[in-house]
Design a protein around this motif. Structure first.
Motif, mmCIF file in Angstrom:
data_model
loop_
_atom_site.group_PDB
_atom_site.id
_atom_site.type_symbol
_atom_site.label_atom_id
_atom_site.label_comp_id
_atom_site.label_asym_id
_atom_site.label_seq_id
_atom_site.Cartn_x
_atom_site.Cartn_y
_atom_site.Cartn_z
ATOM 1 N N GLU A 116 8.976 43.477 -27.123
ATOM 2 C CA GLU A 116 8.762 43.592 -28.573
ATOM 3 C C GLU A 116 7.274 43.660 -28.918
ATOM 4 N N PHE A 117 6.410 43.061 -28.079
ATOM 5 C CA PHE A 117 5.006 42.898 -28.433
ATOM 6 C C PHE A 117 4.045 43.715 -27.565
ATOM 7 N N PHE A 118 4.438 44.077 -26.364
ATOM 8 C CA PHE A 118 3.574 44.860 -25.486
ATOM 9 C C PHE A 118 4.425 45.451 -24.365
ATOM 10 N N GLU A 150 7.507 36.730 -23.534
ATOM 11 C CA GLU A 150 7.201 37.998 -22.870
ATOM 12 C C GLU A 150 6.012 37.845 -21.927
ATOM 13 N N ARG A 181 8.510 34.049 -29.140
ATOM 14 C CA ARG A 181 9.094 35.208 -28.457
ATOM 15 C C ARG A 181 8.015 35.950 -27.664
ATOM 16 N N GLU A 182 6.833 36.087 -28.264
ATOM 17 C CA GLU A 182 5.735 36.760 -27.565
ATOM 18 C C GLU A 182 5.313 35.962 -26.328
ATOM 19 N N THR A 231 -1.308 34.771 -27.331
ATOM 20 C CA THR A 231 -1.339 35.842 -28.321
ATOM 21 C C THR A 231 -2.437 36.859 -28.062
ATOM 22 N N GLN A 283 6.756 33.533 -38.427
ATOM 23 C CA GLN A 283 5.582 33.885 -37.619
ATOM 24 C C GLN A 283 5.499 33.002 -36.373
ATOM 25 N N GLY A 341 -0.179 36.185 -38.828
ATOM 26 C CA GLY A 341 0.169 35.218 -37.803
ATOM 27 C C GLY A 341 0.378 33.858 -38.424
ATOM 28 N N ARG A 349 -5.565 41.278 -35.207
ATOM 29 C CA ARG A 349 -4.324 41.000 -35.930
ATOM 30 C C ARG A 349 -4.669 40.333 -37.256
ATOM 31 N N ALA A 371 8.224 34.097 -33.966
ATOM 32 C CA ALA A 371 7.800 35.316 -33.267
ATOM 33 C C ALA A 371 6.774 35.004 -32.191
ATOM 34 N N ALA A 372 5.885 34.045 -32.460
ATOM 35 C CA ALA A 372 4.868 33.680 -31.471
ATOM 36 C C ALA A 372 5.513 33.160 -30.187
#
Length: 398
Positions: free
Chosen positions: A213-215, A173, A169-170, A104, A163, A148, A145, A166-167
């Motif tokens: 999605e995150f960066f 990435e 998914r990040e 993260t 949350q 989370g 942030r 989503a973590a």
């Protein structure tokens, strides 16, 4: 005939038991010294362990533990795992070096270049264990942030917390960025042509152009292509969402079945997830985690375990083996018969149980273990081919 398995070792502080630092055999004054880690990893290297994982975190304390920190009855404070692995690289010869990285907060570009540097320093023995998400304490340390995960939901199921989902998914990435940046230099991008004065071939260095999605990352790595092509990507998984993450992005997954009989259901779920989402060209390798405490006799092992538990009970979902070297060998055999590719042993006490693994367990288990065939890189030692750059592959297939 039982298929042979690889053996890895997971290193964490004074050992995986929270009271291990109070044992007479422990070295609590040396936990943040380079010599302590050199001695541990050299012992694993000389014993033929395929790779070691090195724990790390971005805050004091265990993840999602609500106890006030810093706790005074536990080991607190650690060295940065990626930097430590790079220090250990030239001091070892064969063992793979797999530091833990939380996905993260560290910049993915920085993570990728650090791992590529480790792969150069170790001549092809680099890996990473990716940990998804962050805790409130970690977010407070970075201050970037506000939102989370705060912990597992009461059900314990990751999919019930958006949350946490989503973590993962990040984290996916980040895995893509690590692999993509490793591929941004082709193997022959550096030409060092003295006559023309060209050091690199511009056409063989490629921007990643990743937008997620995150960066996003637009550019090439600053580190030229490393010996493995891509570092070994690993993850620990306990349930469906992490299984799916590992199936999609990892080369090796560590799992925690309660016993050998429970392994089949996990392998089936991983296979189903891989059939749905995996695009990596090689099959996912599955390692079982075992926490081990080893003594010469069963009575001595039980006495040592009881002493540790009286001081600070261990909370874990990993299978615990308390016994003799032969007891550990029997566990390795049972999980090998269950169809896994490897075993990751977590020594309850360091260095005591690592020494027992090196000197007593592995020699007795040799008939069950994949031998070191001299493969030049960690990936190849695990039966995974060196990765060609995606840009090289696309040229060949065009």
């Amino acid at each position: 005939m039982t298929d042979r398995v690889h053996v890895a070792v997971a290193l964490d502080g004074a050992g995986w038991h929270p009271a291990a630092w109070r044992e007479h055999s422990a070295r609590p004054a040396a936990l943040t010294t380079a010599a302590y880690w050199r001695d541990l990893v050299r012992a694993a290297d000389e014993a033929g362990v395929a790779f070691v994982t090195i724990e790390d975190a971005l805050a004091l304390g265990e993840r999602f533990d609500t106890a006030p920190e810093p706790r005074t009855d536990r080991v607190r404070g650690r060295l940065d795992a990626v930097l430590l692995a790079s220090f250990l690289a030239p001091l070892t010869t064969r063992v793979g070096l797999v530091p833990t990285v939380t996905t993260t907060h560290p910049e993915p570009f920085h993570v990728a270049t650090g791992l590529q540097t480790l792969d150069h320093a170790s001549l092809g023995r680099a890996g990473v264990r990716l940990v998804a998400g962050s805790t409130p304490a970690e977010r407070a340390n970075f201050g970037r942030r506000a939102d989370g995960p705060t912990g597992l939901p009461e059900s314990g199921h990751v999919e019930e917390d958006p949350q946490l989902v989503a973590a993962f998914r990040e984290a996916g990435e980040v895995a893509q960025a690590i692999r993509g940046l490793a591929d941004s230099w082709e193997d022959d991008a550096i030409i060092r042509d003295l006559e023309s004065g060209r050091f690199v071939d511009r056409d063989r260095i490629h921007n990643l152009d990743f937008s997620g999605e995150f960066f996003s990352i637009t550019g090439a790595s600053i580190v030229p292509r490393s010996p493995q092509g891509q570092p070994l990507v690993t993850a620990l998984a306990h349930q469906s969402i992490p299984y799916r993450f590992a199936a999609e992005h990892a080369d090796v997954v560590f799992v925690t079945p309660a016993d050998p009989a429970g392994t089949g259901a996990i392998l089936a779920e991983l296979a189903e997830a891989a059939a749905q989402v995996r695009t990596e060209p090689e099959p996912l390798r599955v390692f079982v985690d075992l926490i081990v405490l080893v003594e010469d006799t069963a009575d001595a092992a039980r006495e040592a375990w009881d002493r540790l538990e009286a001081r600070a009970p261990l909370v874990t979902d990993a299978r615990i083996v308390v016994g003799t070297p032969d007891d550990v060998v029997a566990e390795i055999r049972a999980f090998a018969e269950a169809g896994v590719d490897g075993i990751r042993l977590r020594p309850a006490r360091l260095p005591a149980d690592l020494n027992a693994i090196a000197e007593e367990v592995l020699p007795r288990a040799s008939a069950l273990l994949v031998g070191d065939d001299g493969a030049p890189t960690l990936r190849e030692r695990l039966g995974l081919p060196r990765r060609a750059s995606r840009h090289t592959r696309s040229e060949v297939s065009a």
